[in-house]
Write an enzyme that holds these catalytic residues in place. Structure first.
Site, PDB file in Angstrom:
ATOM      1  N   SER A 141     -42.866  -5.982 -36.970  1.00  0.00           N
ATOM      2  CA  SER A 141     -43.570  -4.744 -37.319  1.00  0.00           C
ATOM      3  C   SER A 141     -42.858  -3.478 -36.839  1.00  0.00           C
ATOM      4  O   SER A 141     -43.508  -2.486 -36.502  1.00  0.00           O
ATOM      5  CB  SER A 141     -45.008  -4.764 -36.783  1.00  0.00           C
ATOM      6  OG  SER A 141     -45.717  -5.869 -37.294  1.00  0.00           O
ATOM      7  N   ASN A 176     -34.410  -6.697 -43.548  1.00  0.00           N
ATOM      8  CA  ASN A 176     -34.662  -8.013 -44.140  1.00  0.00           C
ATOM      9  C   ASN A 176     -35.635  -7.822 -45.300  1.00  0.00           C
ATOM     10  O   ASN A 176     -36.827  -7.677 -45.090  1.00  0.00           O
ATOM     11  CB  ASN A 176     -35.239  -8.959 -43.072  1.00  0.00           C
ATOM     12  CG  ASN A 176     -35.545 -10.330 -43.648  1.00  0.00           C
ATOM     13  OD1 ASN A 176     -35.197 -10.625 -44.794  1.00  0.00           O
ATOM     14  ND2 ASN A 176     -36.190 -11.179 -42.855  1.00  0.00           N
ATOM     15  N   TRP A 177     -35.076  -7.805 -46.507  1.00  0.00           N
ATOM     16  CA  TRP A 177     -35.912  -7.549 -47.685  1.00  0.00           C
ATOM     17  C   TRP A 177     -36.745  -8.770 -48.070  1.00  0.00           C
ATOM     18  O   TRP A 177     -37.550  -8.699 -48.999  1.00  0.00           O
ATOM     19  CB  TRP A 177     -35.041  -7.121 -48.875  1.00  0.00           C
ATOM     20  CG  TRP A 177     -34.397  -5.771 -48.715  1.00  0.00           C
ATOM     21  CD1 TRP A 177     -34.622  -4.860 -47.721  1.00  0.00           C
ATOM     22  CD2 TRP A 177     -33.423  -5.172 -49.576  1.00  0.00           C
ATOM     23  NE1 TRP A 177     -33.853  -3.741 -47.912  1.00  0.00           N
ATOM     24  CE2 TRP A 177     -33.108  -3.909 -49.049  1.00  0.00           C
ATOM     25  CE3 TRP A 177     -32.782  -5.590 -50.748  1.00  0.00           C
ATOM     26  CZ2 TRP A 177     -32.180  -3.056 -49.651  1.00  0.00           C
ATOM     27  CZ3 TRP A 177     -31.856  -4.742 -51.348  1.00  0.00           C
ATOM     28  CH2 TRP A 177     -31.563  -3.484 -50.803  1.00  0.00           C
ATOM     29  N   LYS A 178     -36.483  -9.895 -47.427  1.00  0.00           N
ATOM     30  CA  LYS A 178     -37.208 -11.142 -47.747  1.00  0.00           C
ATOM     31  C   LYS A 178     -37.157 -11.380 -49.265  1.00  0.00           C
ATOM     32  O   LYS A 178     -36.175 -11.010 -49.902  1.00  0.00           O
ATOM     33  CB  LYS A 178     -38.622 -11.091 -47.167  1.00  0.00           C
ATOM     34  CG  LYS A 178     -38.592 -10.801 -45.655  1.00  0.00           C
ATOM     35  CD  LYS A 178     -39.889 -11.004 -44.941  1.00  0.00           C
ATOM     36  CE  LYS A 178     -39.701 -10.692 -43.453  1.00  0.00           C
ATOM     37  NZ  LYS A 178     -40.904 -10.895 -42.666  1.00  0.00           N
ATOM     38  N   GLU A 233     -38.037 -12.529 -32.493  1.00  0.00           N
ATOM     39  CA  GLU A 233     -39.119 -12.110 -33.386  1.00  0.00           C
ATOM     40  C   GLU A 233     -40.365 -12.923 -33.056  1.00  0.00           C
ATOM     41  O   GLU A 233     -40.515 -14.050 -33.562  1.00  0.00           O
ATOM     42  CB  GLU A 233     -38.738 -12.359 -34.851  1.00  0.00           C
ATOM     43  CG  GLU A 233     -37.606 -11.493 -35.335  1.00  0.00           C
ATOM     44  CD  GLU A 233     -37.645 -11.315 -36.857  1.00  0.00           C
ATOM     45  OE1 GLU A 233     -37.777 -10.174 -37.289  1.00  0.00           O
ATOM     46  OE2 GLU A 233     -37.572 -12.309 -37.584  1.00  0.00           O
ATOM     47  N   HIS A 292     -34.990 -17.927 -39.339  1.00  0.00           N
ATOM     48  CA  HIS A 292     -36.091 -16.958 -39.369  1.00  0.00           C
ATOM     49  C   HIS A 292     -37.404 -17.734 -39.293  1.00  0.00           C
ATOM     50  O   HIS A 292     -37.511 -18.841 -39.823  1.00  0.00           O
ATOM     51  CB  HIS A 292     -36.017 -16.133 -40.655  1.00  0.00           C
ATOM     52  CG  HIS A 292     -36.997 -15.013 -40.666  1.00  0.00           C
ATOM     53  ND1 HIS A 292     -38.321 -15.203 -40.979  1.00  0.00           N
ATOM     54  CD2 HIS A 292     -36.864 -13.696 -40.358  1.00  0.00           C
ATOM     55  CE1 HIS A 292     -38.959 -14.045 -40.868  1.00  0.00           C
ATOM     56  NE2 HIS A 292     -38.095 -13.111 -40.490  1.00  0.00           N
ATOM     57  N   GLY A 308     -38.649  -5.810 -41.367  1.00  0.00           N
ATOM     58  CA  GLY A 308     -39.128  -6.428 -42.604  1.00  0.00           C
ATOM     59  C   GLY A 308     -39.799  -5.397 -43.490  1.00  0.00           C
ATOM     60  O   GLY A 308     -39.141  -4.648 -44.219  1.00  0.00           O
ATOM     61  N   GLY A 309     -41.134  -5.316 -43.417  1.00  0.00           N
ATOM     62  CA  GLY A 309     -41.915  -4.448 -44.301  1.00  0.00           C
ATOM     63  C   GLY A 309     -41.379  -3.027 -44.410  1.00  0.00           C
ATOM     64  O   GLY A 309     -41.257  -2.493 -45.523  1.00  0.00           O
TER      65      GLY A 309
HETATM   66  P1  13P Z   1     -41.978  -7.079 -40.301  1.00  0.00           P
HETATM   67  O1  13P Z   1     -41.104  -5.933 -39.884  1.00  0.00           O
HETATM   68  O2  13P Z   1     -42.599  -6.900 -41.662  1.00  0.00           O
HETATM   69  O3  13P Z   1     -42.953  -7.451 -39.248  1.00  0.00           O
HETATM   70  O4  13P Z   1     -41.012  -8.346 -40.467  1.00  0.00           O
HETATM   71  C1  13P Z   1     -40.245  -8.732 -39.388  1.00  0.00           C
HETATM   72  C2  13P Z   1     -39.312  -9.764 -39.852  1.00  0.00           C
HETATM   73  O5  13P Z   1     -39.695 -10.883 -40.123  1.00  0.00           O
HETATM   74  C3  13P Z   1     -37.906  -9.361 -40.015  1.00  0.00           C
HETATM   75  O6  13P Z   1     -37.079 -10.460 -40.135  1.00  0.00           O
END
Ligand code: 13P
Length: 261
Positions: free
Chosen positions: A219, A13-15, A170, A98, A240-241
């Site tokens: 995370s 998820n590159w957001k 999540e 999300h 995410g990150g």
């Molecule tokens: P992180 O992996 O940065 O905690 O993000 C999780 C997330 O929101 C994936 O959709």
């Protein structure tokens, strides 16, 4: 249930990161590096505006694409929105609810159930994201929040359609960008995932609860991925990150590879 034989799905998820140019270069680097085994599916969820160009660049056997969000109406006078019907042929999955959509943009269950239904109507698999906040957890409300978010998001889903729905657990308090984020232990993840399966069994029957694909997010990185992916009932990760770094994301995929071999 033979856990290690089940398909693992790893979603990046590159957001709201990367320009179109950066996304294209990043995909190029990922393509060179990521070698998922059969039984591991890797999905990229870029910003909506890069989906089309990435869909032309991506090797379909290497990466699937997902929308991070979409509107539930198919077409019409909805300025600024993109529907899942418009993304047909480009994405295989659509993320719904999300925690950033729920908490920053105020999306409610009534919006989310329409999105789940819209994705199914367009032949795209919805990934319903659920999870409690730190406050809700402190007050012992995790089970109730999970139940309410499941019922809220799945209201229009039939037993037949349930086969095409994924759930992502999540916990908001474990998402890296949440203030004072804390890691969720694999034990806590296991408890929550079992609760999800139990609720689905209650709503749709034993088979549906046993077979629904449940992902964990919060995370996840190369160092802890094996712990989460090895949890009974976890079918993959929503990253995410760590998905913004080629090596870190590749390392998550490799942990999944090790589990299906
Ligand atoms: P992180 O992996 O940065 O905690 O993000 C999780 C997330 O929101 C994936 O959709």
């Amino acid at each position: 249930m033979a856990e290690t034989k089940r398909k693992k799905t790893i979603i990046a998820n590159w957001k709201m990161n990367f320009t179109m140019h950066e996304a294209s270069i990043f995909l190029h680097k990922l393509s060179d590096k990521v070698k998922a085994k059969r039984g591991v599916e890797v999905v990229l969820a870029p910003s909506i505006f890069t989906l089309q160009s990435l869909s032309l660049q991506v090797k379909k056997r290497q990466f699937k694409l997902a929308a991070q969000n979409f509107y539930w109406r198919d077409f019409g006078a909805f300025t600024g929105e993109v529907s899942i019907a418009q993304l047909k042929g480009i994405v295989d999955y659509g993320m719904v609810g999300h925690s950033e959509r729920r908490h920053i943009f105020g999306e409610q269950d009534k919006d989310l159930r329409d999105k789940v239904a819209a994705a199914l109507r367009s032949g795209i698999q919805p990934i319903l994201c659920i999870g409690e906040t730190a406050n809700e957890r402190e007050f012992g409300e995790t089970g109730d929040v999970i139940y309410d978010q499941l019922v809220g998001g799945l209201t229009q889903v039939t037993s037949e359609d349930m086969k095409n729905v994924l759930i992502a657990y999540e916990p908001v308090w474990a998402i890296s960008t949440t203030q004072n984020a804390k890691p969720c232990t694999p034990e806590d993840a296991e408890k929550a995932v079992e609760m999800i399966r139990e609720h689905i069994r209650h709503l749709y029957g034993k088979k549906a609860g046993d077979e629904v694909r449940v992902l964990f997010g919060g995370s996840v990185d190369g160092d802890n991925a094996a712990g989460y992916l090895g949890v009974k009932g976890v079918d993959g990760a929503l990253v995410g990150g760590a998905s913004l770094k080629v090596d870190a994301f590749n390392s998550v995929v490799e942990k999944a590879n090790a589990l299906v071999s």
